[in-house]
Design an enzyme around this catalytic site. Structure first.
Site, mmCIF file in Angstrom:
data_model
loop_
_atom_site.group_PDB
_atom_site.id
_atom_site.type_symbol
_atom_site.label_atom_id
_atom_site.label_comp_id
_atom_site.label_asym_id
_atom_site.label_seq_id
_atom_site.Cartn_x
_atom_site.Cartn_y
_atom_site.Cartn_z
ATOM 1 C CG PHE A 148 -1.890 1.192 1.206
ATOM 2 C CD1 PHE A 148 -2.882 1.310 0.241
ATOM 3 C CD2 PHE A 148 -1.773 2.185 2.173
ATOM 4 C CE1 PHE A 148 -3.744 2.412 0.232
ATOM 5 C CE2 PHE A 148 -2.623 3.280 2.178
ATOM 6 C CZ PHE A 148 -3.614 3.394 1.204
ATOM 7 C CG ASP A 149 1.955 2.943 3.700
ATOM 8 O OD1 ASP A 149 1.038 3.753 3.537
ATOM 9 O OD2 ASP A 149 2.058 2.228 4.712
ATOM 10 N N GLY A 203 2.059 -3.054 5.796
ATOM 11 C CA GLY A 203 2.597 -2.887 7.139
ATOM 12 C C GLY A 203 2.026 -1.654 7.810
ATOM 13 C CG ASP A 245 6.779 -4.694 -0.255
ATOM 14 O OD1 ASP A 245 5.737 -4.995 0.346
ATOM 15 O OD2 ASP A 245 7.087 -3.525 -0.545
#
Length: 207
Positions: free
Chosen positions: A8-9, A96, A167
């Site tokens: 996501f981030d 996370g 990741d």
């Protein structure tokens, strides 16, 4: 069935949620330094996460939600997810970061599921504690294997997209491994590297 898993981030979203959350407390720069080191693989992810979340103690949940519901999505995010789903992919996010952000993004962008962490709160304010599915360096890989087993999807039918050190564990279980505007530590594990902030570029590597 095929599976596409996004971080996501700094992948689906242009920035780091926890850095945005630290801004109202005047701690944006301090938290951003820790985040950057963690994403480069210089710090243990669990320790860096819990350290950063402790700094958010006292922030109101209302402020958290306001920030998380107004995060800037990466250019091409909505179009890319829509096309992947049209191609028959289940699209999932492993983060996370925090459910306040990923659950809202799921509704906004239309992906199928999100797995992230939960900021603990009491009486409407953050306690500085965190828990959830994505607390460790190995969490994304562990969750991916479980999801592949549940859905009957092989690594050959799996695409993963991410940018940081945490990741790497999911990259080990996918045939198409896309490092998107990524740190060098992740580029070494990838077989596709995209350096431009345009998620639609990944569609060239999708079948």
């Amino acid at each position: 069935m095929k599976l596409a898993v996004f971080d996501f981030d700094s992948t689906l979203m242009d920035g780091e949620t926890i850095d945005f959350l630290a801004e109202p407390l005047g701690l944006g720069e301090k938290v951003a330094v820790i985040t950057e080191r963690a994403m480069r693989g210089e710090l243990d992810f669990f320790e860096s996460l819990t350290t950063r979340v402790q700094l958010l103690e006292g922030l109101s949940v209302e402020t958290v939600d306001t920030i998380c519901h107004n995060l800037p999505f990466m250019p091409g995010a909505e179009e890319t997810i829509a096309k992947l789903k049209a191609f028959g992919y289940r699209v999932v996010v492993f983060s996370g970061g925090f459910r306040n952000a990923t659950s809202h993004a799921r509704e906004a962008l239309g992906f199928d599921a999100d797995f992230s962490n939960v900021l603990h709160a009491k009486d409407g304010y953050l306690t500085g504690l965190v828990g959830g599915d994505m607390m460790f360096d190995f969490s994304k890989g562990d969750m991916l294997v479980r999801l592949q087993s549940l859905l009957g999807v092989s690594p050959r039918e799996t695409i993963v997209v991410g940018d940081g050190a945490n990741d790497r564990s999911m990259f080990a279980h996918a045939e198409t491994r896309i490092a998107f505007c990524a740190k060098e530590i992740l580029k070494k594990e990838a077989n596709v590297v995209i350096n431009q902030k345009d998620l639609t570029q990944i569609l060239a590597y999708v079948d």
